[in-house]
Motif scaffolding. Structure first.
Motif, PDB file in Angstrom:
ATOM      1  N   GLU A  43       1.121  -1.033   0.122  1.00  0.00           N
ATOM      2  CA  GLU A  43       0.207  -0.116   0.114  1.00  0.00           C
ATOM      3  C   GLU A  43       0.931   1.154   0.159  1.00  0.00           C
ATOM      4  OE1 GLU A  43      -3.083  -0.093   2.885  1.00  0.00           O
ATOM      5  OE2 GLU A  43      -3.761  -1.778   2.395  1.00  0.00           O
ATOM      6  N   HIS A  44       0.743   2.168  -0.892  1.00  0.00           N
ATOM      7  CA  HIS A  44       1.252   3.328  -0.993  1.00  0.00           C
ATOM      8  C   HIS A  44       2.739   3.084  -1.082  1.00  0.00           C
ATOM      9  CE1 HIS A  44      -2.702   5.002  -0.535  1.00  0.00           C
ATOM     10  NE2 HIS A  44      -2.526   4.506   0.784  1.00  0.00           N
ATOM     11  N   TYR A  45       3.311   2.167  -1.772  1.00  0.00           N
ATOM     12  CA  TYR A  45       4.529   2.125  -2.091  1.00  0.00           C
ATOM     13  C   TYR A  45       5.452   2.836  -3.018  1.00  0.00           C
ATOM     14  CZ  TYR A  45       8.895  -0.687  -3.080  1.00  0.00           C
ATOM     15  OH  TYR A  45      10.403  -1.175  -3.445  1.00  0.00           O
ATOM     16  N   GLU A  46       6.158   3.568  -2.578  1.00  0.00           N
ATOM     17  CA  GLU A  46       6.681   4.684  -3.367  1.00  0.00           C
ATOM     18  C   GLU A  46       7.887   4.138  -4.095  1.00  0.00           C
ATOM     19  OE1 GLU A  46       7.209   8.432  -1.503  1.00  0.00           O
ATOM     20  OE2 GLU A  46       4.933   8.683  -1.083  1.00  0.00           O
ATOM     21  N   LEU A  60      12.283   9.313 -15.997  1.00  0.00           N
ATOM     22  CA  LEU A  60      12.199   8.363 -14.718  1.00  0.00           C
ATOM     23  C   LEU A  60      10.831   9.451 -14.006  1.00  0.00           C
ATOM     24  CD1 LEU A  60      15.795   7.663 -13.705  1.00  0.00           C
ATOM     25  CD2 LEU A  60      13.794   6.152 -15.132  1.00  0.00           C
ATOM     26  N   ILE A  61       9.957   8.647 -13.530  1.00  0.00           N
ATOM     27  CA  ILE A  61       9.005   9.125 -12.980  1.00  0.00           C
ATOM     28  C   ILE A  61       8.864   8.624 -11.500  1.00  0.00           C
ATOM     29  CG2 ILE A  61       7.475   9.966 -14.801  1.00  0.00           C
ATOM     30  CD1 ILE A  61       5.953   7.244 -14.279  1.00  0.00           C
ATOM     31  N   ASN A  62       8.450   9.300 -10.391  1.00  0.00           N
ATOM     32  CA  ASN A  62       7.939   8.744  -8.916  1.00  0.00           C
ATOM     33  C   ASN A  62       6.620   8.418  -8.880  1.00  0.00           C
ATOM     34  OD1 ASN A  62       9.765  11.407  -8.550  1.00  0.00           O
ATOM     35  ND2 ASN A  62      10.600   9.792  -7.291  1.00  0.00           N
ATOM     36  N   VAL A  63       6.311   7.090  -8.605  1.00  0.00           N
ATOM     37  CA  VAL A  63       5.045   6.622  -8.392  1.00  0.00           C
ATOM     38  C   VAL A  63       4.762   5.967  -7.086  1.00  0.00           C
ATOM     39  CG1 VAL A  63       5.069   6.035 -10.927  1.00  0.00           C
ATOM     40  CG2 VAL A  63       5.783   4.490  -9.248  1.00  0.00           C
ATOM     41  N   ILE A  78      -0.455  -2.531  -4.555  1.00  0.00           N
ATOM     42  CA  ILE A  78      -0.458  -3.972  -5.376  1.00  0.00           C
ATOM     43  C   ILE A  78      -1.250  -4.876  -4.258  1.00  0.00           C
ATOM     44  CG2 ILE A  78       0.856  -5.468  -6.504  1.00  0.00           C
ATOM     45  CD1 ILE A  78       3.333  -3.442  -6.446  1.00  0.00           C
ATOM     46  N   SER A  79      -2.119  -5.601  -5.191  1.00  0.00           N
ATOM     47  CA  SER A  79      -2.902  -6.737  -4.144  1.00  0.00           C
ATOM     48  C   SER A  79      -3.171  -7.866  -5.103  1.00  0.00           C
ATOM     49  CB  SER A  79      -4.370  -6.017  -4.069  1.00  0.00           C
ATOM     50  OG  SER A  79      -4.270  -4.777  -3.496  1.00  0.00           O
ATOM     51  N   PRO A  80      -3.141  -9.256  -4.471  1.00  0.00           N
ATOM     52  CA  PRO A  80      -3.376 -10.268  -5.201  1.00  0.00           C
ATOM     53  C   PRO A  80      -4.583 -10.744  -5.967  1.00  0.00           C
ATOM     54  CG  PRO A  80      -3.260 -10.606  -2.911  1.00  0.00           C
ATOM     55  CD  PRO A  80      -2.921  -9.297  -3.121  1.00  0.00           C
ATOM     56  N   ILE A  81      -4.790 -11.113  -6.998  1.00  0.00           N
ATOM     57  CA  ILE A  81      -6.035 -11.196  -7.567  1.00  0.00           C
ATOM     58  C   ILE A  81      -6.641 -12.644  -7.300  1.00  0.00           C
ATOM     59  CG2 ILE A  81      -7.303 -11.526  -9.825  1.00  0.00           C
ATOM     60  CD1 ILE A  81      -5.316  -9.598 -11.187  1.00  0.00           C
ATOM     61  N   ILE A 107      -2.408  -0.555  -8.851  1.00  0.00           N
ATOM     62  CA  ILE A 107      -2.687   0.985  -8.920  1.00  0.00           C
ATOM     63  C   ILE A 107      -1.543   1.888  -8.755  1.00  0.00           C
ATOM     64  CG2 ILE A 107      -4.388   2.714  -8.351  1.00  0.00           C
ATOM     65  CD1 ILE A 107      -6.029   0.450  -7.273  1.00  0.00           C
ATOM     66  N   ALA A 108      -1.284   2.495  -9.834  1.00  0.00           N
ATOM     67  CA  ALA A 108      -0.144   3.391  -9.755  1.00  0.00           C
ATOM     68  C   ALA A 108      -0.389   4.976 -10.206  1.00  0.00           C
ATOM     69  CB  ALA A 108       1.039   2.992 -10.791  1.00  0.00           C
ATOM     70  N   ARG A 109       0.145   5.670  -9.257  1.00  0.00           N
ATOM     71  CA  ARG A 109      -0.186   7.281  -9.396  1.00  0.00           C
ATOM     72  C   ARG A 109       1.246   7.864  -9.553  1.00  0.00           C
ATOM     73  NH1 ARG A 109      -4.194   9.873  -5.057  1.00  0.00           N
ATOM     74  NH2 ARG A 109      -5.445   8.433  -6.666  1.00  0.00           N
ATOM     75  N   ASP A 110       1.186   8.552 -10.433  1.00  0.00           N
ATOM     76  CA  ASP A 110       2.384   9.496 -10.835  1.00  0.00           C
ATOM     77  C   ASP A 110       2.555  10.532  -9.768  1.00  0.00           C
ATOM     78  OD1 ASP A 110       4.593  11.085 -11.927  1.00  0.00           O
ATOM     79  OD2 ASP A 110       3.722  11.433 -13.658  1.00  0.00           O
ATOM     80  N   ILE A 111       3.450  10.658  -8.719  1.00  0.00           N
ATOM     81  CA  ILE A 111       3.578  11.754  -7.884  1.00  0.00           C
ATOM     82  C   ILE A 111       4.866  12.479  -8.160  1.00  0.00           C
ATOM     83  CG2 ILE A 111       2.537  10.289  -5.942  1.00  0.00           C
ATOM     84  CD1 ILE A 111       5.065   9.308  -4.834  1.00  0.00           C
ATOM     85  N   THR A 112       5.368  12.602  -9.390  1.00  0.00           N
ATOM     86  CA  THR A 112       6.497  13.116  -9.824  1.00  0.00           C
ATOM     87  C   THR A 112       6.515  14.683  -9.314  1.00  0.00           C
ATOM     88  OG1 THR A 112       6.920  11.601 -11.499  1.00  0.00           O
ATOM     89  CG2 THR A 112       8.025  13.504 -11.515  1.00  0.00           C
ATOM     90  N   GLU A 113       5.396  15.315  -9.663  1.00  0.00           N
ATOM     91  CA  GLU A 113       5.059  16.569  -9.597  1.00  0.00           C
ATOM     92  C   GLU A 113       4.967  16.627  -7.850  1.00  0.00           C
ATOM     93  OE1 GLU A 113       4.561  20.788  -9.986  1.00  0.00           O
ATOM     94  OE2 GLU A 113       5.534  18.978 -11.193  1.00  0.00           O
ATOM     95  N   ASN A 114       4.382  15.860  -7.054  1.00  0.00           N
ATOM     96  CA  ASN A 114       4.173  15.922  -5.697  1.00  0.00           C
ATOM     97  C   ASN A 114       5.502  15.988  -5.058  1.00  0.00           C
ATOM     98  OD1 ASN A 114       1.554  15.922  -6.307  1.00  0.00           O
ATOM     99  ND2 ASN A 114       1.051  13.992  -5.190  1.00  0.00           N
ATOM    100  N   LYS A 115       6.498  15.026  -5.563  1.00  0.00           N
ATOM    101  CA  LYS A 115       7.795  14.817  -5.162  1.00  0.00           C
ATOM    102  C   LYS A 115       8.520  16.409  -5.193  1.00  0.00           C
ATOM    103  CE  LYS A 115       8.196  10.757  -3.128  1.00  0.00           C
ATOM    104  NZ  LYS A 115       8.426  10.723  -1.667  1.00  0.00           N
ATOM    105  N   ARG A 116       8.405  16.841  -6.372  1.00  0.00           N
ATOM    106  CA  ARG A 116       9.056  18.214  -6.764  1.00  0.00           C
ATOM    107  C   ARG A 116       8.657  19.325  -5.834  1.00  0.00           C
ATOM    108  NH1 ARG A 116       8.220  22.700  -9.166  1.00  0.00           N
ATOM    109  NH2 ARG A 116       6.256  22.232  -9.426  1.00  0.00           N
ATOM    110  N   VAL A 117       7.369  19.296  -5.859  1.00  0.00           N
ATOM    111  CA  VAL A 117       6.714  20.169  -4.863  1.00  0.00           C
ATOM    112  C   VAL A 117       7.365  20.163  -3.256  1.00  0.00           C
ATOM    113  CG1 VAL A 117       4.711  21.386  -3.879  1.00  0.00           C
ATOM    114  CG2 VAL A 117       4.972  20.829  -6.197  1.00  0.00           C
ATOM    115  N   GLU A 118       7.332  18.807  -2.952  1.00  0.00           N
ATOM    116  CA  GLU A 118       7.669  18.515  -1.448  1.00  0.00           C
ATOM    117  C   GLU A 118       9.080  18.733  -1.543  1.00  0.00           C
ATOM    118  OE1 GLU A 118       8.451  14.363   0.826  1.00  0.00           O
ATOM    119  OE2 GLU A 118       6.883  14.446  -0.449  1.00  0.00           O
ATOM    120  N   ARG A 119       9.939  18.742  -2.191  1.00  0.00           N
ATOM    121  CA  ARG A 119      11.461  19.006  -2.140  1.00  0.00           C
ATOM    122  C   ARG A 119      11.724  20.276  -2.092  1.00  0.00           C
ATOM    123  NH1 ARG A 119      12.006  14.746  -6.119  1.00  0.00           N
ATOM    124  NH2 ARG A 119      12.165  16.359  -7.695  1.00  0.00           N
TER     125      ARG A 119
END
Length: 604
Positions: free
Chosen positions: A325-328, A338-341, A345-348, A361-373
């Protein structure tokens, strides 16, 4: 019918009747020929026991014929003293009649036996068919050539809301298929069931509606096939199923599919070996690969070389039933960027409970990481500037304070000059106090959640000792401390009491009396440490009380300040899980002083 009646005679009666007719034949012959003197032996009645024996005992009738024939030969010989050829002929006729009747009876028995076997087989097939009809959850009914129901099973009648006796004989189209789902009439000639009777060709409909007895409709799939006898269609058989649950499941799947396709997140399905099986539009936008390009290929295609090994670890954990869950992590797009995601991930798991694949389920957090930095860098710079300014300004304040105190100690100062110097000194002290409060707020944020038991009484005693005798002895502080008053807090708790006591002194003119009391109380099944601080100062007007703990809010006094003190108090107390309030020392009279009440969660 006569033959059937003879067959139904009990065995004992058959033996009795047969013996009786044989004896009657023999006695009547002796009586007529030897006593009455009739010169001819009549054999007509001999055929009765022979025929009865043939009917009842089949070929065993030959024995009865043989016995009666020998008796006839003897009687004729005794009566005529010679053996007449006619006598021998009649003897043979007896035997032939017995054989023919026995054979016919045996043949009839075999035919009747086959009839019984066929009837039993038919009944057995009919019973099995009825069991099949009643065991299935599908509705099944049959119609004649005019569309009238001739048979319907329990499941079908139940789905339609009828009893099984209510439907036979009624035209099924007018009963259950008269109207379409949109409310328009459904002509019989357009009905699949009617067409199958007319054309002799079966048909199948996957989505339609039938109408119940109560006037409600339900979705069905059904098939209709003609019943053909002697190359002519004599009716039809219809099987139907209620597909309400399937329709509901289809709607849920459609909604889920729409959600999957419309979301900005990447939703990816893989096998346990990492082969991509599903790839939504979100995945195309994030990674740059189309579904056609990547389905069937390994998911490691999206990982940069230095993190490819983590794919195997993730799949291994999924195989054992684990999840992420929320594995970055970092992934690579089709163009090599390269992007931060953030991955979930769950078993079917299939209906049998077996793990068959992985869903990510992957979410692009590249912009979030940039703002965080950038925020972290800005915060670090702000803290650096704040430390520099606080340190330098505080040093300047200390120097200015020292010079002003030296100036004020000079003798024979003009009253106006002294007043100006006092105001300047107070301004510098307020500036230093503001810097102090800002630092304490920083400490408060840094130590948030780091609480430990704190003894209240020793802390309050320190406050009493620090402020007693201030202003040339005009300040008197009384302390009443209860037993076992320990609260969950940290080192900043002293700032709470110091601020409240300092305000009571600062905003009062003339002699000041401050009373401090602490006790342990129970409230709503929780234990609190209650601390009251009251003074005999000018009090706080009612309209100011609700705003007193707001940022930069000051009391209506001549004392100057920036109003961060009580705001700091409120934040500290609430950070400890407690609350602070203010009230009149004398209820209803704000002019008689104020009372601050601090409630802190007690430690065990």
């Amino acid at each position: 019918m006569f033959k059937g009646a003879l067959d139904n005679i009990p065995d004992r009666v058959k033996v009795f009747l047969l013996s009786l007719t044989i004896m009657f034949c023999m006695i009547s012959t002796v009586y007529a020929n030897f006593y009455i003197g009739i010169d001819k032996v009549y054999t007509h009645i001999f055929y009765v026991p022979i025929i009865l024996a043939g009917i009842w005992y089949r070929r065993k009738a030959i024995y009865v014929a043989l016995g009666l024939g020998l008796f006839y030969i003897v009687a004729c010989t005794v009566h005529d003293s010679i053996i007449d050829p006619d006598t021998i002929l009649r003897f043979l006729i007896f035997l032939v009649v017995a054989g023919v009747v026995g054979s016919l009876s045996r043949a009839r028995e075999r035919f009747h036996s086959k009839e019984l076997q066929a009837e039993r087989a038919f009944r057995r097939v009919a019973k099995d068919l009825q069991l099949v009809l009643e065991s299935t959850d599908e509705g099944i009914y049959t119609t004649d050539i005019e569309g009238r129901c001739t048979l319907i099973n329990v499941a079908g009648a139940r789905m339609l809301g009828y009893g099984t006796e209510e439907i036979p004989g009624r035209k099924m189209h007018q009963l259950i298929h008269h109207t379409r789902a949109n409310g328009t009439p459904c002509p019989a000639e357009e009905c699949c069931v009617s067409r199958s009777r007319i054309t002799g060709v079966g048909c199948r409909i996957s989505d339609d509606i039938f109408w119940r007895k109560d006037g409600t409709a339900f979705p069905v799939e059904y098939s209709s096939y003609p019943i053909i006898s002697d190359e002519a269609v004599i009716g039809s058989v219809v099987a139907f199923r209620d597909i309400t649950k399937r329709k509901q499941a289809d709607e849920v799947r459609s909604r889920l599919a729409a959600i999957v396709e419309s979301t900005d997140d990447a939703i990816i399905g893989t096998t346990l070996d990492g082969i991509v099986t599903t790839w939504n539009a979100g995945a195309e936008r994030i990674y740059g690969y189309t579904a056609k390009e990547i389905i069937g290929r390994h998911i490691s295609l999206t990982a940069p070389p230095d993190v490819k090994d983590e794919i195997a670890g993730i799949l291994g954990r999924i195989r054992s039933g684990g999840r992420f869950e929320h594995y970055e992590t970092v992934r690579r797009k089709k163009d090599g960027a390269l992007i931060n995601v953030s991955l979930t991930i769950s078993p079917i798991v299939n209906n049998a409970g077996d793990i068959t694949g992985a869903s990510a389920i992957a979410r692009d957090i590249t912009e979030n990481k940039r703002v965080e930095r950038e925020l972290q860098e800005a915060k670090a710079q702000a803290e650096m500037y704040n430390d520099l300014l606080s340190h330098d300004i505080n040093n300047i304040n200390q120097i200015g304070t020292g010079y002003l105190e030296l100036a004020l100690s000079a003798p024979n100062l003009d009253r106006g000059v002294r007043e100006l110097l006092d105001r300047s000194l107070e301004a510098l002290q307020n500036s230093s106090r503001l810097i102090h409060n800002v630092r304490k707020m920083q400490e408060m944020k840094a130590t948030a959640g780091k609480l430990a038991p704190v003894d209240i009484c020793p802390l309050l005693d320190e406050i009493r000792a620090e402020y007693s005798g201030a202003r040339n002895g005009e300040v008197r502080i009384d302390l009443a401390c209860g037993n076992h008053t320990r609260a969950m807090a940290n080192d900043l708790l002293k700032e709470v009491f110091s601020n409240i006591v300092g305000n009571a002194i600062k905003h009062s003119a003339g002699p000041v009396h401050v009373g401090i009391a602490s006790e342990e109380i129970s409230l709503n099944n929780k234990t609190y440490c209650k601390v009251s601080v009251e003074d005999n100062g000018p009090g706080i007007p009612d309209d100011l009380k609700p705003k007193l703990f707001s940022r930069f809010q000051r009391g209506n006094t001549k004392a100057s300040g920036r109003g961060l003190g009580l705001y700091l108090v409120k934040n500290l107390v609430e950070g400890y899980g407690g609350r602070v309030s203010v009230e009149d020392r004398v209820a209803g009279d704000p002019s008689k002083g104020s009372r601050f009440v601090i409630m802190l969660p007690a430690s065990a």
